[in-house]
Design a protein around this motif. Structure first.
Motif, PDB file in Angstrom:
ATOM      1  N   GLN A  30       0.833  -1.199   0.000  1.00  0.00           N
ATOM      2  CA  GLN A  30       0.000   0.000   0.000  1.00  0.00           C
ATOM      3  C   GLN A  30       0.872   1.254   0.000  1.00  0.00           C
ATOM      4  O   GLN A  30       0.617   2.196  -0.743  1.00  0.00           O
ATOM      5  CB  GLN A  30      -0.951   0.019   1.190  1.00  0.00           C
ATOM      6  N   PHE A  31       1.928   1.260   0.839  1.00  0.00           N
ATOM      7  CA  PHE A  31       2.831   2.408   0.840  1.00  0.00           C
ATOM      8  C   PHE A  31       3.450   2.574  -0.549  1.00  0.00           C
ATOM      9  O   PHE A  31       3.506   3.676  -1.088  1.00  0.00           O
ATOM     10  CB  PHE A  31       3.933   2.253   1.893  1.00  0.00           C
ATOM     11  N   HIS A  32       3.920   1.466  -1.126  1.00  0.00           N
ATOM     12  CA  HIS A  32       4.541   1.522  -2.455  1.00  0.00           C
ATOM     13  C   HIS A  32       3.568   2.069  -3.496  1.00  0.00           C
ATOM     14  O   HIS A  32       3.936   2.898  -4.328  1.00  0.00           O
ATOM     15  CB  HIS A  32       5.052   0.141  -2.873  1.00  0.00           C
ATOM     16  N   ASP A  36       3.953   8.168  -4.571  1.00  0.00           N
ATOM     17  CA  ASP A  36       3.966   9.505  -5.171  1.00  0.00           C
ATOM     18  C   ASP A  36       3.499  10.569  -4.179  1.00  0.00           C
ATOM     19  O   ASP A  36       3.965  11.708  -4.216  1.00  0.00           O
ATOM     20  CB  ASP A  36       3.099   9.564  -6.424  1.00  0.00           C
ATOM     21  N   GLY A  37       2.594  10.206  -3.287  1.00  0.00           N
ATOM     22  CA  GLY A  37       2.092  11.140  -2.286  1.00  0.00           C
ATOM     23  C   GLY A  37       3.113  11.493  -1.211  1.00  0.00           C
ATOM     24  O   GLY A  37       2.928  12.441  -0.461  1.00  0.00           O
ATOM     25  N   TYR A  38       4.187  10.722  -1.149  1.00  0.00           N
ATOM     26  CA  TYR A  38       5.232  10.964  -0.147  1.00  0.00           C
ATOM     27  C   TYR A  38       6.492  11.579  -0.742  1.00  0.00           C
ATOM     28  O   TYR A  38       7.457  11.839  -0.016  1.00  0.00           O
ATOM     29  CB  TYR A  38       5.596   9.653   0.561  1.00  0.00           C
ATOM     30  N   THR A  94      15.151   5.786   7.709  1.00  0.00           N
ATOM     31  CA  THR A  94      14.565   7.118   7.766  1.00  0.00           C
ATOM     32  C   THR A  94      15.232   7.958   6.692  1.00  0.00           C
ATOM     33  O   THR A  94      16.469   8.025   6.631  1.00  0.00           O
ATOM     34  CB  THR A  94      14.775   7.764   9.148  1.00  0.00           C
ATOM     35  N   GLY A  95      14.418   8.551   5.845  1.00  0.00           N
ATOM     36  CA  GLY A  95      14.966   9.367   4.778  1.00  0.00           C
ATOM     37  C   GLY A  95      13.871  10.027   3.974  1.00  0.00           C
ATOM     38  O   GLY A  95      12.690   9.945   4.303  1.00  0.00           O
ATOM     39  N   THR A  96      14.281  10.666   2.902  1.00  0.00           N
ATOM     40  CA  THR A  96      13.363  11.412   2.055  1.00  0.00           C
ATOM     41  C   THR A  96      13.042  10.614   0.800  1.00  0.00           C
ATOM     42  O   THR A  96      13.947  10.111   0.126  1.00  0.00           O
ATOM     43  CB  THR A  96      13.989  12.763   1.668  1.00  0.00           C
ATOM     44  N   VAL A  97      11.759  10.513   0.490  1.00  0.00           N
ATOM     45  CA  VAL A  97      11.326   9.822  -0.716  1.00  0.00           C
ATOM     46  C   VAL A  97      11.640  10.705  -1.914  1.00  0.00           C
ATOM     47  O   VAL A  97      11.281  11.883  -1.951  1.00  0.00           O
ATOM     48  CB  VAL A  97       9.808   9.510  -0.669  1.00  0.00           C
ATOM     49  N   GLN A  98      12.333  10.110  -2.871  1.00  0.00           N
ATOM     50  CA  GLN A  98      12.690  10.815  -4.112  1.00  0.00           C
ATOM     51  C   GLN A  98      11.888  10.216  -5.262  1.00  0.00           C
ATOM     52  O   GLN A  98      11.636   9.016  -5.292  1.00  0.00           O
ATOM     53  CB  GLN A  98      14.181  10.684  -4.393  1.00  0.00           C
ATOM     54  N   ALA A 125      12.921   4.678 -11.040  1.00  0.00           N
ATOM     55  CA  ALA A 125      12.036   4.247  -9.944  1.00  0.00           C
ATOM     56  C   ALA A 125      12.147   5.198  -8.750  1.00  0.00           C
ATOM     57  O   ALA A 125      13.191   5.814  -8.511  1.00  0.00           O
ATOM     58  CB  ALA A 125      12.405   2.835  -9.493  1.00  0.00           C
ATOM     59  N   ALA A 126      11.066   5.298  -7.995  1.00  0.00           N
ATOM     60  CA  ALA A 126      11.098   6.056  -6.740  1.00  0.00           C
ATOM     61  C   ALA A 126      12.067   5.360  -5.788  1.00  0.00           C
ATOM     62  O   ALA A 126      12.277   4.151  -5.866  1.00  0.00           O
ATOM     63  CB  ALA A 126       9.706   6.123  -6.134  1.00  0.00           C
ATOM     64  N   TYR A 127      12.662   6.136  -4.892  1.00  0.00           N
ATOM     65  CA  TYR A 127      13.605   5.562  -3.922  1.00  0.00           C
ATOM     66  C   TYR A 127      13.637   6.416  -2.666  1.00  0.00           C
ATOM     67  O   TYR A 127      13.072   7.511  -2.630  1.00  0.00           O
ATOM     68  CB  TYR A 127      15.003   5.423  -4.531  1.00  0.00           C
TER      69      TYR A 127
END
Length: 138
Positions: A30-32, A36-38, A94-98, A125-127
């Protein structure tokens, strides 16, 4: 408070979403699906290392005791390489979604050449650009 970024009925155990939109909880399909929202936000994800790609890159995505994939799509984590992880290790990232992994941009940011063959499947891909990686007790 309803989880607006996750679309659907929130509910998974141990998942919190702060008023600023940050996420803390277990990495799930679900998070994956809602990643895009994160984008651009700091998140804390708990999962298992699915693939230790290089000293600075690994993918998370949990499995159950039988090795069955329970989270679906894996997520790339980029970190400073100071933490050694192994396949199957429980981690908290813990980090920032790119939004989109770009090998050449990451090479420039890190000031080093990367193993392109190991990372080519992640291009676009998002990371998560991790500030902190903790190996959890199992």
């Amino acid at each position: 408070m309803a989880l607006t970024a996750c679309g659907g009925s929130g509910g998974g155990g141990g998942v919190t979403e702060d008023p600023d939109g940050s996420f803390s909880g277990v990495y799930s399909q679900q998070f994956h699906d809602d990643i895009d929202g994160y984008t651009g936000q700091e998140v804390t994800l708990t999962s298992q290392v699915r693939d230790n790609i290089t000293p600075m890159f690994f993918a998370i995505g949990g499995t159950d005791d039988s090795g069955t994939d329970v989270t679906g799509d894996a997520l790339l984590v980029v970190h400073d390489g100071e933490v050694v992880v192994t396949d199957g290790a429980a981690v908290e990232v813990t980090g920032t979604v790119q939004e989109s992994f770009d090998v050449s941009a990451v090479e420039e940011e890190l000031g080093t050449e990367l193993n392109l063959s190991a990372l080519e499947n992640w291009e676009g891909a998002a990371y998560v650009d991790a500030d902190d990686v903790q190996v959890l007790d199992t």
